[in-house]
Motif scaffolding. Structure first.
Motif, PDB file in Angstrom:
ATOM      1  N   TYR B   6       0.839  -1.188   0.000  1.00 50.35           N
ATOM      2  CA  TYR B   6       0.000   0.000   0.000  1.00 50.35           C
ATOM      3  C   TYR B   6       0.881   1.249   0.000  1.00 50.35           C
ATOM      4  O   TYR B   6       1.854   1.324   0.740  1.00 50.35           O
ATOM      5  CB  TYR B   6      -0.880  -0.029   1.248  1.00 50.35           C
ATOM      6  N   VAL B   7       0.520   2.168  -0.853  1.00 51.21           N
ATOM      7  CA  VAL B   7       1.257   3.426  -0.919  1.00 51.21           C
ATOM      8  C   VAL B   7       0.263   4.570  -0.780  1.00 51.21           C
ATOM      9  O   VAL B   7      -0.832   4.522  -1.349  1.00 51.21           O
ATOM     10  CB  VAL B   7       2.007   3.568  -2.266  1.00 51.21           C
ATOM     11  N   ASN B   8       0.658   5.562  -0.025  1.00 50.32           N
ATOM     12  CA  ASN B   8      -0.240   6.685   0.236  1.00 50.32           C
ATOM     13  C   ASN B   8       0.435   7.990  -0.185  1.00 50.32           C
ATOM     14  O   ASN B   8       0.906   8.762   0.647  1.00 50.32           O
ATOM     15  CB  ASN B   8      -0.594   6.705   1.723  1.00 50.32           C
ATOM     16  N   PRO B   9       0.531   8.244  -1.488  1.00 53.14           N
ATOM     17  CA  PRO B   9       1.256   9.428  -1.953  1.00 53.14           C
ATOM     18  C   PRO B   9       0.529  10.720  -1.585  1.00 53.14           C
ATOM     19  O   PRO B   9      -0.691  10.733  -1.396  1.00 53.14           O
ATOM     20  CB  PRO B   9       1.294   9.242  -3.469  1.00 53.14           C
ATOM     21  N   GLU B  14       3.942  11.973  -6.871  1.00 55.45           N
ATOM     22  CA  GLU B  14       4.199  10.738  -6.125  1.00 55.45           C
ATOM     23  C   GLU B  14       3.248   9.626  -6.550  1.00 55.45           C
ATOM     24  O   GLU B  14       3.617   8.456  -6.614  1.00 55.45           O
ATOM     25  CB  GLU B  14       4.026  10.990  -4.621  1.00 55.45           C
ATOM     26  N   ILE B  28      -6.446   3.334  -5.885  1.00 56.18           N
ATOM     27  CA  ILE B  28      -7.702   3.153  -5.143  1.00 56.18           C
ATOM     28  C   ILE B  28      -8.234   4.517  -4.738  1.00 56.18           C
ATOM     29  O   ILE B  28      -7.521   5.322  -4.128  1.00 56.18           O
ATOM     30  CB  ILE B  28      -7.541   2.220  -3.916  1.00 56.18           C
ATOM     31  N   ASN B  50      -3.150   4.731  -2.986  1.00 57.92           N
ATOM     32  CA  ASN B  50      -4.254   5.586  -2.546  1.00 57.92           C
ATOM     33  C   ASN B  50      -4.119   6.942  -3.214  1.00 57.92           C
ATOM     34  O   ASN B  50      -3.098   7.614  -3.070  1.00 57.92           O
ATOM     35  CB  ASN B  50      -4.200   5.745  -1.023  1.00 57.92           C
ATOM     36  N   LYS B  52      -6.530   9.340  -2.868  1.00 53.04           N
ATOM     37  CA  LYS B  52      -7.445  10.312  -2.237  1.00 53.04           C
ATOM     38  C   LYS B  52      -6.697  11.519  -1.665  1.00 53.04           C
ATOM     39  O   LYS B  52      -7.226  12.619  -1.617  1.00 53.04           O
ATOM     40  CB  LYS B  52      -8.255   9.627  -1.131  1.00 53.04           C
ATOM     41  N   ASN B 104     -20.833   8.631   0.087  1.00 59.12           N
ATOM     42  CA  ASN B 104     -19.904   9.224   1.058  1.00 59.12           C
ATOM     43  C   ASN B 104     -18.467   8.789   0.815  1.00 59.12           C
ATOM     44  O   ASN B 104     -17.533   9.479   1.197  1.00 59.12           O
ATOM     45  CB  ASN B 104     -20.294   8.801   2.483  1.00 59.12           C
ATOM     46  N   GLN B 105     -18.270   7.630   0.223  1.00 62.28           N
ATOM     47  CA  GLN B 105     -16.926   7.085   0.015  1.00 62.28           C
ATOM     48  C   GLN B 105     -16.466   7.243  -1.420  1.00 62.28           C
ATOM     49  O   GLN B 105     -15.296   7.487  -1.673  1.00 62.28           O
ATOM     50  CB  GLN B 105     -16.922   5.580   0.331  1.00 62.28           C
TER      51      GLN B 105
END
Lengths: 768, 328, 211, 78
Positions: B6-9, B14, B28, B50, B52, B104-105
């Motif tokens: 999992y990566v959260n740039p 990024e 995602i 990710n 978001k 909401n998501q």
């Protein structure tokens, strides 16, 4: 517990005053049983046993004439536990060191297992047990059939390991629907044949009846397969201590599951304890332990650690039962004045692999003096059926009640009037002649237009009605009551609460009998360590358990009276318990509080057992349901606008929870009519919608206004109500759609494609 | 679900860098579609990125129109006052997406890029074209919800996005970035009809590209109508829907944009319906004629012929809504 | 066995090799081996986001105002993290695909399907489960009380999700119309059929004090 | 006794049928109806299972039903 036919009936029968009037499938009181064996010979086996005389206790403690709690709206006692998340369902049980189990299932509808290779799975991280449920060479008979099983320390790792199990299959011929299985050229897939004749009937002279008929309808009617979709999937948490198994099961019957686990594992039943404190939805499929429970327990036995095995949603759709399909090619006649004459039907249905539809009580309810019927069970390669909420009745009701509206039209009679004319004899368990006019008045039936809404515009409205019956009697349940010196009351009964409110009514009846508030009673249920009770099926839970609870509480109370009487200087038989006090019947001042009364026990505890006796429950109920729908004839979309349900169930124990069951039954029937559909790909035989996204169920915006008229008949004692209200709405909806559109609606579900096709057909020449 | 990294740039740069991986990397957003697919082993990435926190989650006015970040939640799109003033059909589509929890998501980008809802695609047992197999199960099978337009094959899915349809009708452009730069693709050119070469995807987005923005031009003065036909009123996918935008010259329709949803492998622009509208005055008869025109080229499969009638009705009623007429 | 008008598939050996299914999603490259734990991406990408997992990684959550430290794989959903690692079993797993609503939790004030939310993605956010609605002194939330009063449950398995969806709805809109309540609860399914009473309970809860 | 009626009927008869066959009626507490037609109708949901396998197939892999669970199969317990 009734079992094999040669065993004498336990407990004996207490005939209700009207006898067996409302038995499904025919005209009471005599003859007319829908599926009576052909030839009229008395079936062998069970004989009519004389009813056991009621005991002195039962005679002394009938249901109270002026109850305090019975029939009132008592809030569910476990409501706070459910709304806060404190209630622990099987899914919520987490044991120290617990593993997660998973079943490897066949992706094919029919195949021979060539090989199963567990080696990679056994080497996978966290795996503690794996085994072949079936051995190579064995056949899988439907998609979802069990093949192997694995358990590992986290659920994620269990799923990883399950995918490492390599299974090679040799595909074999399969049937995805009845048509394929009934093809005379089809290969034999099932032992005993792909179809099998079922119960037939031949009563009267149908040809003579048709000759008298002014109108004859010949048509084919059909209902589809749906699945149970219990929100809590079938599951077990198994934990062994030596050779003894404790199993938390999501089951409708702790005792049936105990037996199933014992026999499935080959261990003494005495070594199995089943616990079901909270259960997340059971509509018949959880009356048996099921292979899934046995597999979970075996994995636990092998790993020597607790195992939780909860099926996923796809497994639920594939392998935990379904409601069988039912079709009938019907020919039915009616005289010019609207009297039913003859009914001829060739029916069929499938309950999946090797299972049929079971008894289909057609013609439903109404009296056709001449009847001839053949039936064919059809076997296809799908998961096998399990009983689902009033087995056979929703199907039979639809097959008959839609025909009834068509016949009424032929003789230009109002459907309500036509039903009343042909309804069975009025008895307390078959109140159609009362409910139909009463419902019609309340519903505003006089505003119903003739078939085909004449108003302009694409939205057509229509009214529909249908009636139903169900058994719902009881017997056999046992209970245990403790009254302790500090005033504590515990009622124990091995029944289970599947959401109907059993825990609440066990406490309610105990409290009513002891003259206490419901909060003063602890109801302990859902455990094979408690006294024996049946499964919660057939709407038998309340009529089985409530008499047992009433009499067990009464027996405990009598014992307390004996202790208290000397302190009051009176004889025990003068005492009563009301309003938290024990006092002389005609002199409330001469008595003591409950707590003080219990102090007379000293070091002792009153601890009594008793069981169900006849007289406090009875069998059979009836109901009528009305509905108004709006049909958009440009899109084929049906909206249910309002529903009226009239239902009796004898003595109402808790009005609040009883009404909830009726709302639920009605909504379930609406789902059957409009949305639910188990769809198998016609080529591959695999289910295309094994989830909750494409297997449609109504949500809040789809729910219409629903009014309930709950008939209280205390003189009949308790009758179960879980199943009856789910029977007839689907037929009423179909009738309302027909009334709205003028188009013949003869099969479910009422998908837009069907509605539009029916309208097209009607425009092209009509079927009326 | 297969295990993944999992990566959260924190930004676009990024994010696109993280999409380049030796294994399979996938973005995602709200996750409402991809996680379900991953649980069913339809999709099995080695890495989830990710997006978001990396992508824009705002709705910004630009040049009389709006620039909508791909990370905007569907609920925020549905409730945005500027969107409903300028592009009412987008609001109408957004409020009907899924359920409150999904809105909401779920994100705008995720809605556009979600994978087909086809039940053959979504079940592992059916190794169809879209999963690298060599057949589409729909023609011989259960095709009641499949395409009635664009049915040349090889796949007969319907495009699942509710938002893509009004985006296309309003002439949106999609901004796309990758490690090598950025580009803008008109919504009309973004979605692809299936061919044997491209059947694994529904659009032109490369695996290392991210859709970052929807850019909507100034809408001008127009009449808007949107109509969805749904089997269930609660959570359900439309059987068919239509979005209609009409520019008027006095009482006469001077130009029309008609786009259909849930009827073809792509959001389906109906030039036939548009032609039937231009030059006409607004009336129920005009609306009905547009409906008839819209389905003239329909090529239904064995069990979805009813969708022709449903689609016809959706177009008619969308036009009637644009005209301010009562639909039922 | 297919029906006559359709060509049946030839019976064939069907080997369940899942690999075929996985090479299918329109993706580059082939499945890589196990990626190491947290690591920097290499220099050629020029980016600095950390790669976490696929093995266990530390995940720190704030649930019902309480900090929960977990070591879990990135693939663990918020629902499973709560139910299987934090013994918060109030919210249920039913469809597990974002449809039925039994898993509904409130994250930063909005209702979400916790079955379709990765636990690793709600770090730094406020997560509320059904257990968190009860006040410290044990008093139920007014919505919970209304559900009890109206008998808005039967088996109770959908109930925590419905309660959470109702709370989220009323926190967003204190006085919704009946139509708004219906639409607001459309993300939840009850199989026992308690909708009528859930609607009553939700309507009775309008305007109530918030948690 | 294998009469035609036994074969067609869904009733389970001791001495005819395998002792391991199960159906819903066996597991609910219901006052036995003196009329077997009524009793069997009420609980003949047509769903049968084997107590040993807990599925609708016997240990031999063949379906569980009154008409074929009556001896002649290796797994039958009469």
């Amino acid at each position: 517990m009734p079992n094999f036919d040669q065993q004498p009936p336990a407990g004996g029968g207490a005939p209700t005053p009207q006898g067996r009037g409302g038995a499904p499938g025919g005209a009471p009181p005599a003859g007319g049983r829908g599926a009576a064996p052909a030839g009229g010979a008395a079936p062998q086996g069970r004989g009519a046993a004389p009813p056991a005389p009621p005991s002195a206790l039962a005679l002394k403690y009938p249901w109270p004439a002026k109850p305090v709690l019975l029939g009132t709206r008592v809030k569910r006692i476990d409501g706070p536990d459910k709304v806060t998340g404190r209630a622990k369902y099987t899914h919520d049980i987490n044991r120290p060191g617990m593993l997660y189990g998973r079943i490897i299932r066949s992706p094919l509808p029919h195949a021979r297992i060539v090989s199963i290779d567990l080696s990679a799975a056994l080497k996978a991280p966290g795996v503690k047990a794996a085994y072949n449920v079936k051995e190579p060479g064995a056949q899988v008979m439907y998609q979802g059939d069990t093949v192997a099983a694995v358990a590992a320390d986290t659920e994620e790792r269990t799923k990883d390991a399950a995918r490492l199990v390599k299974v090679e299959y040799e595909a074999l011929p399969h049937f995805a629907n009845e048509e394929q299985a009934m093809d005379p050229d089809a290969p034999v897939v099932f032992m005993g044949g792909n179809t099998r004749p079922g119960t037939a009937q031949d009563v009267g002279d149908i040809e003579a009846g048709f000759k008298q008929s002014a109108h004859i309808i010949e048509a084919t009617y059909y209902t589809h397969v749906i699945t149970h979709v219990c929100l809590e999937s079938h599951s077990i948490v198994a934990e062994w201590e030596g050779d003894k198994l404790t199993a938390w099961c999501s089951t409708q019957g702790v005792f049936p599951s105990q037996q199933g686990l014992a026999m499935g594992l080959g261990i003494p039943a005495a070594n199995v304890r089943v616990i079901t404190q909270y259960m997340g939805g059971g509509f018949g499929s959880k009356l048996q332990a099921g292979a899934e429970a046995v597999i979970g327990a075996k994995l636990s036995q092998m790993a020597k650690l607790p195992v939780k095995l909860t099926l996923d949603r796809k497994e639920e759709h594939l392998d935990t039962g379904n409601r069988p399909s039912a079709g009938a090619k019907v020919k039915a006649g009616v005289t010019a004045d609207g009297t039913l004459t003859s009914y001829q039907a060739d029916s069929w249905g499938t309950g999946g692999a090797g299972q049929g539809v079971g008894n289909l009580p057609i013609p439903y309810i109404y009296t056709f003096p001449n009847r001839k019927r053949t039936h064919k069970d059809v076997y296809i390669n799908s998961g096998t059926q399990r009983p689902m909420r009033a087995p056979g009745h929703p199907q039979a009701c639809f097959l008959t009640e839609v025909l009834m509206d068509e016949l009424a039209d032929r003789v230009k009679m109002d459907p309500v009037e036509f039903r009343i004319k042909n309804a069975p004899v009025q008895v307390p368990s078959a109140m159609y002649r009362t409910y139909l006019p009463e419902g019609a008045k309340l519903f505003g039936w006089d505003k119903r237009h003739a078939t085909g809404d004449p108003t302009p515009g694409p939205i057509k409205t229509g009214f529909g009605v249908s009636v139903h019956t169900w058994g719902g009697g009881g017997s056999g349940t046992q209970a245990h009551c403790d009254i302790m010196a500090d005033g504590t009351v515990v009622m124990k009964c091995g029944t289970q609460d599947i959401g109907t409110g059993t825990r609440t009514i066990v406490a309610l009846v105990t409290a009513e009998t002891l003259g206490l508030p419901i909060t003063a009673v602890r109801a302990e249920i859902g455990d094979t360590n408690y006294p024996r009770s049946g499964g919660s099926g057939g709407s038998t839970t309340a009529p089985s358990a409530m008499p047992a609870i009433r009499l067990t509480a009464a027996k405990a109370l009598e014992a307390l009276f004996v202790k208290v009487a000397p302190t009051l200087g009176v004889s025990a038989d003068t005492l009563v318990a009301t309003n938290g006090r024990i006092h002389v019947k005609d002199d409330p001042t001469k008595g003591v509080t409950w707590k003080d009364a219990c102090k007379t026990l000293g070091a002792d505890t009153i601890s009594v057992d008793h069981m169900w006796e006849a007289g406090l429950s009875s069998v059979n109920s009836s109901g009528a349901q009305f509905t108004e729908v709006a049909v958009d004839i440009e899109t084929g979309i049906v909206k249910v606008k309002r529903i009226l349900a009239i239902q009796d169930c004898g003595l109402v124990v808790d009005r609040l929870t009883c009404e909830s069951q009726i709302y639920g039954g009605v909504i379930s029937s609406m789902n059957f009519a409009l949305y639910e559909d188990r769809i198998l790909d016609r080529v591959t035989g695999q289910m295309v919608n094994p989830n909750m996204e494409m297997y449609l169920l109504a949500g809040m915006s789809d729910i219409p206004k629903i009014d309930i008229i709950l008939k209280d008949m205390p003189e009949r004692g308790v009758v179960g109500v879980g199943e009856p209200p789910t029977v007839s709405l689907s037929a009423a909806i179909a009738n309302a759609v027909r009334n709205a559109t003028g188009a013949a609606i003869r099969s479910l579900p009422l998908h837009p494609h069907k509605i539009l096709a029916a309208i097209e057909q009607q425009k092209a020449g009509g079927t009326l | 679900m297969k295990a993944f990294a999992y990566v959260n740039p924190a930004n676009e740069k990024e994010a696109v860098a993280a999409l380049r991986d030796a294994g399979v990397a996938m973005p995602i957003g709200g996750g409402q579609d991809i996680l379900a697919r991953m649980k069913d082993y339809i999709t099995a990435p080695d890495r989830l990125v990710n997006i978001k926190n990396a992508l824009d989650a705002t709705i910004t006015p630009v040049a009389g129109g709006l620039r909508i970040g791909a990370a905007v939640k569907i609920v925020d799109l549905a409730e945005n006052a500027q969107v409903s003033r300028l592009y009412p059909n987008i609001s109408a589509a957004a409020i009907e997406v899924g359920t409150p929890q999904i809105r909401n998501q779920g994100t705008v980008g995720g809605n556009i890029n979600q994978r087909p809802r086809c039940w053959y695609f979504k079940n592992e047992e059916f190794l169809c074209y879209k999963k690298g197999g060599n057949r589409c199960f729909a023609p011989a099978g259960e095709n009641q919800y499949h395409a009635i337009f664009g049915n040349d094959g090889p796949s007969h899915i319907v495009h699942p996005s509710s938002l893509a349809v009004p985006f296309l009708a309003y002439g949106a452009k999609f901004r796309v970035v990758s490690a090598s730069g950025e580009r803008e693709v008109a919504a009309a050119n973004f979605f692809t009809l299936p061919t044997l070469q491209n059947v694994l995807k529904e659009n032109v987005l490369a695996d290392d590209e991210l859709l970052t923005h929807v850019i909507l031009p100034a809408p001008g003065t127009a009449r808007h109508g949107h109509y969805e036909v749904r089997y269930k009123e609660s959570h359900d996918w439309p059987l068919a829907f239509a979005t209609v935008i009409l520019k008027m010259s006095g009482q006469t329709i001077s130009s029309a944009s008609v786009v259909l949803g849930a009827v073809a492998p792509i959001p389906w622009r109906s030039e036939e319906a548009e032609r039937a509208l231009v030059g006409k005055t607004l009336s129920e008869a005009t609306a009905a004629a547009a409906g008839e025109a819209a389905v003239r080229g329909a090529a239904p499969l064995s069990r979805n012929g009813y969708k022709v009638q449903v689609t016809k009705t959706a177009v008619k009623r969308a036009v009637m809504r644009a005209a301010g007429l009562r639909t039922v | 066995m297919a029906s006559k008008d359709e060509k049946p598939d030839k019976p064939e050996r069907f080997s369940v090799s899942r690999r075929d299914f996985l090479k299918s999603a329109g993706v580059t490259g082939i499945a890589a081996g196990v990626v190491g734990g947290a690591a920097e991406l290499d220099a050629q990408t020029g980016a600095a986001a950390r790669v976490l997992g696929p093995g266990d990684v530390p995940v720190q959550l704030t649930v019902n105002g309480r900090r929960i430290d977990l070591r879990i794989e990135p693939r663990v959903t918020l629902l499973d993290a709560m139910r299987q690692r934090a013994d918060l079993t109030g919210n249920k797993r039913v469809c597990d695909r974002g449809t039925c609503g039994a898993c509904t939790m409130i994250v930063d004030g909005r209702s979400v399907y916790s079955c379709s939310t990765l636990a690793i993605e709600v770090q730094g956010k406020q997560v509320r489960t059904v257990e968190g609605l009860v006040s410290a002194n044990g008093t139920m939330h007014p919505v919970q009380q209304a559900f009890c009063d109206q008998d808005a449950m039967m088996c109770g398995f959908c109930t925590p999700g419905f309660v959470m969806a109702t709370v989220a709805l009323l926190e967003k809109n204190r006085n919704p119309t009946e139509a708004q309540v219906r639409k607001g609860l459309d993300g939840n399914i009850c199989r026992c059929g308690t909708f009528v009473r859930v609607l009553e309970a939700a309507m009775k809860s309008r305007g109530v004090a918030r948690a | 006794m294998e009469t035609e009626e036994n074969l067609r009927s869904t009733r389970i008869v001791f001495g005819v049928h395998c002792l391991k066959i199960r159906h819903k009626g066996m597991y609910v507490s219901y006052e036995p109806d003196p009329d077997p037609a009524v009793y069997n109708e009420l609980f003949d949901s047509g769903s049968y299972w084997c107590a040993q396998t807990q599925t609708s197939f016997g240990p031999d892999g063949q379906p569980v039903r009154p008409d074929i669970c009556q001896g002649g199969r290796t797994c039958c317990a009469l």
